[in-house]
Structures are given as C-alpha cells and as structure tokens.
Design a protein around this motif. Structure first.
Motif, PDB file in Angstrom:
ATOM      1  N   THR A  92      -7.165  14.876  -6.157  1.00  0.00           N
ATOM      2  CA  THR A  92      -6.135  14.995  -5.127  1.00  0.00           C
ATOM      3  C   THR A  92      -6.088  16.406  -4.548  1.00  0.00           C
ATOM      4  O   THR A  92      -5.937  16.593  -3.327  1.00  0.00           O
ATOM      5  CB  THR A  92      -4.751  14.634  -5.717  1.00  0.00           C
ATOM      6  N   TRP A 133      -1.385   6.959  -2.539  1.00  0.00           N
ATOM      7  CA  TRP A 133      -2.671   7.532  -2.934  1.00  0.00           C
ATOM      8  C   TRP A 133      -3.819   6.616  -2.502  1.00  0.00           C
ATOM      9  O   TRP A 133      -4.818   7.072  -1.937  1.00  0.00           O
ATOM     10  CB  TRP A 133      -2.690   7.754  -4.444  1.00  0.00           C
ATOM     11  N   ASN A 175      -4.521   6.656   1.209  1.00  0.00           N
ATOM     12  CA  ASN A 175      -5.360   7.797   1.586  1.00  0.00           C
ATOM     13  C   ASN A 175      -6.831   7.519   1.288  1.00  0.00           C
ATOM     14  O   ASN A 175      -7.718   7.870   2.082  1.00  0.00           O
ATOM     15  CB  ASN A 175      -4.903   9.056   0.844  1.00  0.00           C
ATOM     16  N   GLU A 176      -7.091   6.882   0.140  1.00  0.00           N
ATOM     17  CA  GLU A 176      -8.475   6.554  -0.201  1.00  0.00           C
ATOM     18  C   GLU A 176      -9.038   5.512   0.758  1.00  0.00           C
ATOM     19  O   GLU A 176     -10.196   5.602   1.172  1.00  0.00           O
ATOM     20  CB  GLU A 176      -8.550   6.047  -1.643  1.00  0.00           C
ATOM     21  N   ARG A 232      -8.113   5.054   3.807  1.00  0.00           N
ATOM     22  CA  ARG A 232      -8.346   5.740   5.081  1.00  0.00           C
ATOM     23  C   ARG A 232      -9.667   6.497   5.046  1.00  0.00           C
ATOM     24  O   ARG A 232     -10.418   6.527   6.033  1.00  0.00           O
ATOM     25  CB  ARG A 232      -7.188   6.699   5.367  1.00  0.00           C
ATOM     26  N   GLY A 233      -9.957   7.089   3.876  1.00  0.00           N
ATOM     27  CA  GLY A 233     -11.238   7.790   3.745  1.00  0.00           C
ATOM     28  C   GLY A 233     -12.426   6.849   3.825  1.00  0.00           C
ATOM     29  O   GLY A 233     -13.450   7.164   4.407  1.00  0.00           O
TER      30      GLY A 233
END
Length: 332
Positions: free
Chosen positions: A110, A318, A321-322, A324-325
């Motif tokens: 993170t 969390w 976000n992953e 989105r990556g």
C-alpha cells in the motif's frame, strides 16, 4: 506490479474474503451482530470511531519511524497514508485467512504503491514492528503487575498462570530475537543477493536505511510512545464498549484484562484473526477481573463486529484500487 500479478492478488483476496465470511458466519455471525445491537447504534458507532482513532496512533508510530534523508518527517499529509496502511494490514490479518504476515505484506504494498521509497518503507516497518512489540511487552508487564496477587495465589488465576507467563516469555523471546537478528538477517540477505544476483543493492540499501533510522533515537522513542499509546487506547476502547453494553467495570481491571488477552493472542499469531483463541481467552480470563464469562465473551464479539464494520469497507476500498490498477494496466 505486473498486470497478471495484480489479477492473481485480486482473485486470491476475493476467495479469501469468501472463506473468511463463511468462517465467521460458522462461528456465530448472528451473535456478533446481536452483541453490536446491545451497544445501540450510537454506542457501536462511537466504538468504531474510537477504534479509527487508534489506527491513527498506529499510523503515527509507523510515520514517526520513516523520516526522510535529513531526519525529518514527511509532511503531515503523509500521516493518514500510514494510518490507512495500518487499517489495511489489520483488515487483511483479521478478516482474511492470510495470518499476520499477509497483512504486513499488503501494508507495505500500500505504501510503495503510493510512490514512497521502497527502502524507507521496509526499514521503517522493521523499526515500527520492533517498537510495537516492545511497547506491547511494557503493556503486558503493566497487566501482570495489576494481577500479581492472582498469579501468586492458588485461586482461579493459578490455572491460567502457565499460559499467561508462558505467553509473556514467548513474547520476550520473540522481541529479543527479532531485535538481535534483524541486522544480521539483512547482512546475510545482502551477501546472498550479491552472490546470486550480481549488482543487487536493495538489501544493502535497506540495511543502511535501518541504521540511519535507529541512529535517530528521538524518532524511535516517538514510535515507541505512539505504539504504547495505541495499546492503552485500545484497552480504554474495550472499557467504553462494556459501558455501552451496560456493564460497569474498573478501567484498571479492563486495561489489565486487555493486556493479558493480547498476550495470549500473540501465541496464536499464525491463526488468522486469532479466531476462537480470542473468545476462549476472554471466557477464561474475564472472570479473574470480575467479568462473568458471558460478558467477557460479549466483549470479544463486540470486537468482531467492529472488525467487520471497519475491515470490510477497508478491504473493498483496497480491492477497488487494485481493480482500477488492473483495468488501466497500471504497473505493467
């Protein structure tokens, strides 16, 4: 992080979350929510907010252990980032079947994903974990001092004497070993990397960064103080939870109880979230401090409810976000 690695982490986390929900449900999800209901919506909300404050103390400890090259802290805007990393770490450790190690790895990820220098993140993690364990030992010794007469006597406390003293001994041994071996292990890893991966300097950089942080004793002392404050604040949070459930107990008794519960939990650090161990510990230790086993177990369930209320949204953010990556192909 490579694209397919991200996808693997995403799928493993989703699978782990499903297992965790099933496990907690099998352990009594209805009882967990029922205990939260005993506190009332306002009481449970305040308990969760208090716990978020504890995360800011924990994040502040890690933040203090990560000074820049000139020995200064990053701008205070970085503090919430470290608090968020601690929230993710606890959520993974408590709700996913990855044990404490999985939470640590994700928290490091993170911070490095936020463009913080990898060597600083890893070295500060070692310092933060060392000061956290040392502060837990101080907190445990405080609890042992408060219940000294119970441990010396031949009453009910005598039955738990081996577990409590044994847990304290294990904790001391781990702290001493962790502190003594951290630099030796890094030196060994540096030599190993240099032998098999010519030109590798990552381990050497971490070793240098670790020495630089330890040389700043005021930063290490601040990290220790913030971690100790977090332990005490967590104990006070348990006392508040009991009051919101209608149980009036001495704050000193609850602090001592909490210090010993965490000691017993530390023995079961391999078990994700100490599931089952925490409940048994509360049921056995609670009566020593005047709490009926049912009330002590209710406190444990209230903590489970809080972990779900805070941990599930944390994991979802969390993972968002992953995802989105993965969707943007970031870090291919």
């Amino acid at each position: 992080m490579k694209h397919w690695t991200r996808i693997g982490i995403l799928l493993a986390t989703l699978a782990g979350l499903g297992v965790a929900v099933w496990t907690i449900g099998a352990a009594g999800l209805r009882e967990v929510f029922g205990t939260a209901g005993r506190m009332g919506p306002t009481g449970f909300l305040l308990y969760c907010l208090w716990s978020l404050g504890v995360f800011f103390l924990l994040g502040g400890a890690w933040f203090a252990a990560a000074p820049d090259e000139r020995g200064r802290s990053m701008p205070l805007s970085g503090w919430p980032l470290f608090a968020w990393a601690r929230m993710v770490r606890e959520a993974v450790s408590d709700l996913l079947p990855f044990s404490q190690l999985g939470g640590i790895i994700v928290s490091v990820r993170t911070l490095t994903a936020a463009a913080l220098p990898s060597t600083r993140v890893h070295a500060s993690l070692v310092v933060d974990m060392t000061t956290e364990m040392a502060s837990q030992l101080a907190y445990t010794l405080f609890g042992l001092a408060l219940m000294g007469s119970l441990l010396i006597g031949d009453g009910a406390g005598a039955q738990l004497r081996p577990a409590i003293l044994g847990g304290t001994f294990v904790m001391v041994a781990i702290i001493l070993l962790f502190f003594a071996m951290q630099r030796t292990a890094l030196d060994f890893a540096t030599r190993l990397a240099g032998r098999f991966v010519p030109g590798s300097i990552a381990m050497a950089n971490i070793r240098t960064e670790l020495s630089r942080i330890y040389a700043q004793r005021d930063r290490v002392a601040l990290a220790f103080g913030a971690n100790l404050a977090a332990w005490v604040a967590s104990g006070i949070g348990a006392w508040l939870a009991l009051r919101w459930m209608g149980t009036h107990a001495s704050v000193w008794d609850v602090l001592a109880l909490e210090s010993l519960i965490f000691t017993l939990r530390s023995i079961a650090f391999i078990i994700p979230g100490a599931l089952g161990v925490q409940e048994v510990a509360y049921a056995f230790v609670g009566p020593l401090f005047g709490l009926p086993a049912e009330t002590a177990l209710a406190l444990s369930l209230a903590k489970r409810a809080r972990d779900l209320a805070i941990g599930l949204p944390t994991l979802l953010v969390w993972q968002a976000n992953e995802i989105r990556g993965v969707a943007t192909g970031r870090g291919k």
